[in-house]
Design an enzyme around this catalytic site. Structure first.
Site, mmCIF file in Angstrom:
data_model
loop_
_atom_site.group_PDB
_atom_site.id
_atom_site.type_symbol
_atom_site.label_atom_id
_atom_site.label_comp_id
_atom_site.label_asym_id
_atom_site.label_seq_id
_atom_site.Cartn_x
_atom_site.Cartn_y
_atom_site.Cartn_z
ATOM 1 N N CYS A 77 0.826 -1.209 0.000
ATOM 2 C CA CYS A 77 0.000 0.000 0.000
ATOM 3 C C CYS A 77 0.862 1.262 0.000
ATOM 4 C CB CYS A 77 -0.946 0.003 1.195
ATOM 5 S SG CYS A 77 -0.083 0.018 2.765
ATOM 6 N N CYS B 275 -2.949 5.242 5.663
ATOM 7 C CA CYS B 275 -4.411 5.226 5.669
ATOM 8 C C CYS B 275 -4.950 5.527 7.070
ATOM 9 C CB CYS B 275 -4.901 3.864 5.215
ATOM 10 S SG CYS B 275 -4.609 2.602 6.456
ATOM 11 N N CYS C 195 -2.491 -2.988 8.532
ATOM 12 C CA CYS C 195 -2.182 -1.653 9.052
ATOM 13 C C CYS C 195 -1.753 -1.762 10.514
ATOM 14 C CB CYS C 195 -3.392 -0.735 8.938
ATOM 15 S SG CYS C 195 -4.293 -0.906 7.386
ATOM 16 N N ASP D 230 2.262 2.635 2.547
ATOM 17 C CA ASP D 230 2.141 3.424 3.775
ATOM 18 C C ASP D 230 3.389 3.284 4.641
ATOM 19 O OD1 ASP D 230 -0.267 4.091 2.816
ATOM 20 O OD2 ASP D 230 -1.455 2.938 4.229
HETATM 21 FE FE1 FES Z 1 -1.661 0.013 4.258
HETATM 22 FE FE2 FES Z 1 -3.426 0.830 5.925
HETATM 23 S S1 FES Z 1 -3.760 0.435 3.815
HETATM 24 S S2 FES Z 1 -1.322 0.675 6.263
#
Ligand code: FES
Length: 142
Positions: free
Chosen positions: A33, A59, A103, A35
């Protein structure tokens, strides 16, 4: 889809920011993702975490789990902080949807990475702590 606690910690995240000269800093990322989460720990001479802050580029669930994880480790010893797993963080948030479990894993990994950094700086070994994956390096901009 999200619990009230998740929404609260997303909208009013606790412990946002940085700690200057932190005892330990951990930065982790999720390649899928994209992140990124960085956690700063202030640990006293007895090995008790007296402060924790975070910066998360990610996110809403990543922000909420960073917020909760930093709340949970405060006041704990470094050994106790190892018990703050992604499961513990999710439980404290009254759950996360299955697609958001990774996450919370980021929060666990960021705490472990910060503890690892602290242990390296102190020249100590924290029982049960494994070396974090090193795909993000300190000093990279968030
Ligand atoms: Fe990857 Fe939340 S979508 S940390």
């Amino acid at each position: 889809m999200y619990s009230e606690k998740v929404m609260d910690h997303f909208q009013n995240p606790r412990n946002v920011g940085e700690i200057e000269n932190a005892s330990g800093v951990g930065t982790v990322g999720n390649a899928k993702c994209g992140d990124i989460m960085r956690i700063f720990l202030d640990i006293d001479e007895k090995g008790v975490i007296r402060g924790a802050k975070f910066k998360t580029f990610g996110c809403g669930a990543a922000v909420a789990t960073s917020s909760m994880a930093t709340e949970l480790v405060k006041g704990k010893t470094v050994e106790e902080a190892l018990q703050v797993t992604n499961q513990a963080v999710m439980e404290a948030l009254d759950g996360l949807p299955p697609v958001k479990v990774h996450c919370s894993l980021l929060a666990e990994e960021a705490i472990h990475a910060a503890l690892w950094d602290y242990a390296e700086k102190q020249g100590i070994v924290i029982e049960g702590l494994e070396k974090p994956r090193a795909d993000i390096h300190e000093g990279e901009e968030l």
